[in-house]
Scaffold this active site. Structure first.
Site, PDB file in Angstrom:
ATOM      1  N   LYS A 276      -5.655  -0.745   3.947  1.00  0.00           N
ATOM      2  CA  LYS A 276      -6.851  -0.067   3.401  1.00  0.00           C
ATOM      3  C   LYS A 276      -8.271  -0.644   3.404  1.00  0.00           C
ATOM      4  O   LYS A 276      -8.215  -1.771   3.670  1.00  0.00           O
ATOM      5  CB  LYS A 276      -6.363   0.287   2.067  1.00  0.00           C
ATOM      6  CG  LYS A 276      -4.929   1.234   1.740  1.00  0.00           C
ATOM      7  CD  LYS A 276      -4.740   1.691   0.424  1.00  0.00           C
ATOM      8  CE  LYS A 276      -3.516   2.371   0.411  1.00  0.00           C
ATOM      9  NZ  LYS A 276      -3.333   2.660  -1.193  1.00  0.00           N
TER      10      LYS A 276
ATOM     11  N   TYR B 128      -3.429  12.768   1.599  1.00  0.00           N
ATOM     12  CA  TYR B 128      -2.907  12.402   0.215  1.00  0.00           C
ATOM     13  C   TYR B 128      -2.749  13.915  -0.336  1.00  0.00           C
ATOM     14  O   TYR B 128      -2.687  13.890  -1.670  1.00  0.00           O
ATOM     15  CB  TYR B 128      -4.079  11.475  -0.330  1.00  0.00           C
ATOM     16  CG  TYR B 128      -3.848   9.901  -0.195  1.00  0.00           C
ATOM     17  CD1 TYR B 128      -2.299   9.520  -0.416  1.00  0.00           C
ATOM     18  CD2 TYR B 128      -4.760   9.303   0.281  1.00  0.00           C
ATOM     19  CE1 TYR B 128      -2.316   8.264  -0.057  1.00  0.00           C
ATOM     20  CE2 TYR B 128      -4.428   8.140   0.537  1.00  0.00           C
ATOM     21  CZ  TYR B 128      -3.388   7.613   0.371  1.00  0.00           C
ATOM     22  OH  TYR B 128      -3.241   5.988   0.684  1.00  0.00           O
TER      23      TYR B 128
ATOM     24  N   ARG C  66       8.277  -1.499   3.203  1.00  0.00           N
ATOM     25  CA  ARG C  66       8.064  -1.514   1.557  1.00  0.00           C
ATOM     26  C   ARG C  66       8.411  -2.847   0.825  1.00  0.00           C
ATOM     27  O   ARG C  66       7.570  -3.145  -0.277  1.00  0.00           O
ATOM     28  CB  ARG C  66       8.861  -0.201   0.844  1.00  0.00           C
ATOM     29  CG  ARG C  66       8.361   1.129   1.440  1.00  0.00           C
ATOM     30  CD  ARG C  66       9.228   2.136   0.658  1.00  0.00           C
ATOM     31  NE  ARG C  66       8.721   2.679  -0.646  1.00  0.00           N
ATOM     32  CZ  ARG C  66       7.737   3.275  -1.151  1.00  0.00           C
ATOM     33  NH1 ARG C  66       7.010   3.564  -0.044  1.00  0.00           N
ATOM     34  NH2 ARG C  66       7.355   3.438  -2.259  1.00  0.00           N
TER      35      ARG C  66
ATOM     36  N   THR D  69       3.756  -0.770  -5.796  1.00  0.00           N
ATOM     37  CA  THR D  69       2.402   0.074  -5.775  1.00  0.00           C
ATOM     38  C   THR D  69       1.229  -0.872  -6.486  1.00  0.00           C
ATOM     39  O   THR D  69       0.306  -1.146  -5.891  1.00  0.00           O
ATOM     40  CB  THR D  69       2.551   1.227  -5.942  1.00  0.00           C
ATOM     41  OG1 THR D  69       3.539   1.963  -5.388  1.00  0.00           O
ATOM     42  CG2 THR D  69       1.331   2.153  -5.890  1.00  0.00           C
TER      43      THR D  69
ATOM     44  N   ARG E  27       1.153  -7.050  -1.427  1.00  0.00           N
ATOM     45  CA  ARG E  27       0.089  -6.302  -2.455  1.00  0.00           C
ATOM     46  C   ARG E  27      -0.223  -7.589  -3.570  1.00  0.00           C
ATOM     47  O   ARG E  27      -1.108  -7.803  -4.109  1.00  0.00           O
ATOM     48  CB  ARG E  27       0.914  -5.254  -3.218  1.00  0.00           C
ATOM     49  CG  ARG E  27       0.306  -3.796  -3.062  1.00  0.00           C
ATOM     50  CD  ARG E  27       1.032  -3.471  -2.028  1.00  0.00           C
ATOM     51  NE  ARG E  27       0.746  -1.839  -1.606  1.00  0.00           N
ATOM     52  CZ  ARG E  27       1.441  -0.909  -1.919  1.00  0.00           C
ATOM     53  NH1 ARG E  27       2.768  -1.195  -2.184  1.00  0.00           N
ATOM     54  NH2 ARG E  27       1.299   0.410  -1.465  1.00  0.00           N
TER      55      ARG E  27
ATOM     56  N   ASN F 238      -5.116  -1.282  -3.475  1.00  0.00           N
ATOM     57  CA  ASN F 238      -3.733  -2.020  -3.337  1.00  0.00           C
ATOM     58  C   ASN F 238      -3.628  -2.675  -1.829  1.00  0.00           C
ATOM     59  O   ASN F 238      -2.257  -2.691  -1.393  1.00  0.00           O
ATOM     60  CB  ASN F 238      -2.760  -1.413  -3.717  1.00  0.00           C
ATOM     61  CG  ASN F 238      -2.385  -0.099  -3.089  1.00  0.00           C
ATOM     62  OD1 ASN F 238      -2.965   0.450  -2.468  1.00  0.00           O
ATOM     63  ND2 ASN F 238      -1.237   0.663  -3.859  1.00  0.00           N
TER      64      ASN F 238
ATOM     65  N   HIS G 287      -0.841   0.927   2.567  1.00  0.00           N
ATOM     66  CA  HIS G 287       0.162   2.246   2.138  1.00  0.00           C
ATOM     67  C   HIS G 287       1.070   1.950   3.268  1.00  0.00           C
ATOM     68  O   HIS G 287       1.292   1.533   4.406  1.00  0.00           O
ATOM     69  CB  HIS G 287      -0.694   3.483   2.449  1.00  0.00           C
ATOM     70  CG  HIS G 287      -0.016   4.619   2.731  1.00  0.00           C
ATOM     71  ND1 HIS G 287       0.638   5.330   1.615  1.00  0.00           N
ATOM     72  CD2 HIS G 287       0.813   5.295   3.888  1.00  0.00           C
ATOM     73  CE1 HIS G 287       1.490   6.110   1.942  1.00  0.00           C
ATOM     74  NE2 HIS G 287       1.466   6.217   3.228  1.00  0.00           N
TER      75      HIS G 287
ATOM     76  N   GLU H 193       3.582  11.577   8.657  1.00  0.00           N
ATOM     77  CA  GLU H 193       2.116  10.720   8.614  1.00  0.00           C
ATOM     78  C   GLU H 193       1.804  10.227   9.817  1.00  0.00           C
ATOM     79  O   GLU H 193       0.583   9.983  10.224  1.00  0.00           O
ATOM     80  CB  GLU H 193       2.340   9.688   7.495  1.00  0.00           C
ATOM     81  CG  GLU H 193       2.514  10.136   6.208  1.00  0.00           C
ATOM     82  CD  GLU H 193       3.016   9.121   4.932  1.00  0.00           C
ATOM     83  OE1 GLU H 193       2.869   9.378   3.902  1.00  0.00           O
ATOM     84  OE2 GLU H 193       3.258   7.911   5.475  1.00  0.00           O
TER      85      GLU H 193
HETATM   86  P1  CMP Z   1      -0.490   4.736  -1.673  1.00  0.00           P
HETATM   87  O1  CMP Z   1       0.731   4.524  -1.318  1.00  0.00           O
HETATM   88  O2  CMP Z   1      -1.678   4.866  -0.658  1.00  0.00           O
HETATM   89  O3  CMP Z   1      -0.238   6.510  -2.153  1.00  0.00           O
HETATM   90  C1  CMP Z   1      -1.060   7.036  -3.025  1.00  0.00           C
HETATM   91  C2  CMP Z   1      -1.944   5.708  -3.606  1.00  0.00           C
HETATM   92  O4  CMP Z   1      -2.602   6.340  -5.137  1.00  0.00           O
HETATM   93  C3  CMP Z   1      -1.098   4.757  -3.925  1.00  0.00           C
HETATM   94  O5  CMP Z   1      -0.897   3.775  -2.815  1.00  0.00           O
HETATM   95  C4  CMP Z   1      -2.254   3.718  -5.194  1.00  0.00           C
HETATM   96  O6  CMP Z   1      -3.037   3.083  -4.225  1.00  0.00           O
HETATM   97  C5  CMP Z   1      -3.086   5.057  -5.716  1.00  0.00           C
HETATM   98  N1  CMP Z   1      -2.819   5.270  -7.143  1.00  0.00           N
HETATM   99  C6  CMP Z   1      -3.455   4.955  -8.225  1.00  0.00           C
HETATM  100  N2  CMP Z   1      -3.089   5.099  -9.211  1.00  0.00           N
HETATM  101  C7  CMP Z   1      -1.752   5.310  -9.263  1.00  0.00           C
HETATM  102  C8  CMP Z   1      -0.592   5.658  -9.803  1.00  0.00           C
HETATM  103  N3  CMP Z   1      -0.808   5.837 -11.175  1.00  0.00           N
HETATM  104  N4  CMP Z   1       0.337   5.956  -9.437  1.00  0.00           N
HETATM  105  C9  CMP Z   1       0.685   5.964  -8.111  1.00  0.00           C
HETATM  106  N5  CMP Z   1      -0.279   5.726  -7.222  1.00  0.00           N
HETATM  107  C10 CMP Z   1      -1.688   5.478  -7.483  1.00  0.00           C
END
Ligand code: CMP
Length: 142
Positions: A10, A50, A86, A92, A103, A113, A116, A127
């Protein structure tokens, strides 16, 4: 089984010059990078990628962040690649990410974060196709 997963480094991690360190984590874990490019996502590209999160309260901030600078997108291939990636990424929310995960080491917040990764083989296929044409994916022959 040998799987493919989709990965994004990211804008926060690209800006902090962590591309090589993160690629090293993938390769050290036995995942092969079989497609890779840098892209600066448009608003439309980020919203489309997204789309499943479009009703979530964080959607606007997510799209804004993901378009704030270039990202690296890649396809990783290897044994159990979806779950393996993962595990490399960690939770996350970096506050909940295990020690030694991407992370934990490189992310500042749940919004910024660092990486992805696809959550399932089916989403990985979708994707990968969103960013790469078939001729851009280069499986290893040696
Ligand atoms: P990602 O795996 O890229 O998928 C969606 C992204 O939304 C996630 O990583 C986070 O960076 C972001 N995000 C922000 N707030 C939340 C939340 N409450 N729950 C899940 N994802 C979140």
């Amino acid at each position: 089984a040998i799987e493919r997963t989709f990965s994004i480094i990211k804008p926060d991690a690209v800006a902090k010059n962590h591309i090589g360190a993160i690629y090293n984590r993938f390769e050290s874990a036995g995942l092969k990078i079989i497609a890779s490019k840098m892209v600066h996502l448009s608003k439309e590209q980020a919203e489309g990628f997204y789309a499943e999160h479009s009703a979530r309260p964080f959607f606007g901030a997510l799209v804004s962040f993901m378009t704030s600078g270039p990202v690296m997108v890649q396809v990783l291939e290897g044994e159990n690649a979806v779950v393996a990636n993962r595990e490399i990424m960690g939770a996350t929310n970096p506050a909940e990410a295990a020690r030694g995960t991407l992370r934990a080491d490189y992310a500042a917040s749940i919004d910024e974060n660092a990486v992805h990764g696809s959550d399932a083989v089916e989403s990985a296929a979708r994707e990968i196709a969103y960013f790469f044409s078939a001729d851009e994916v280069c499986p290893r022959t040696r």
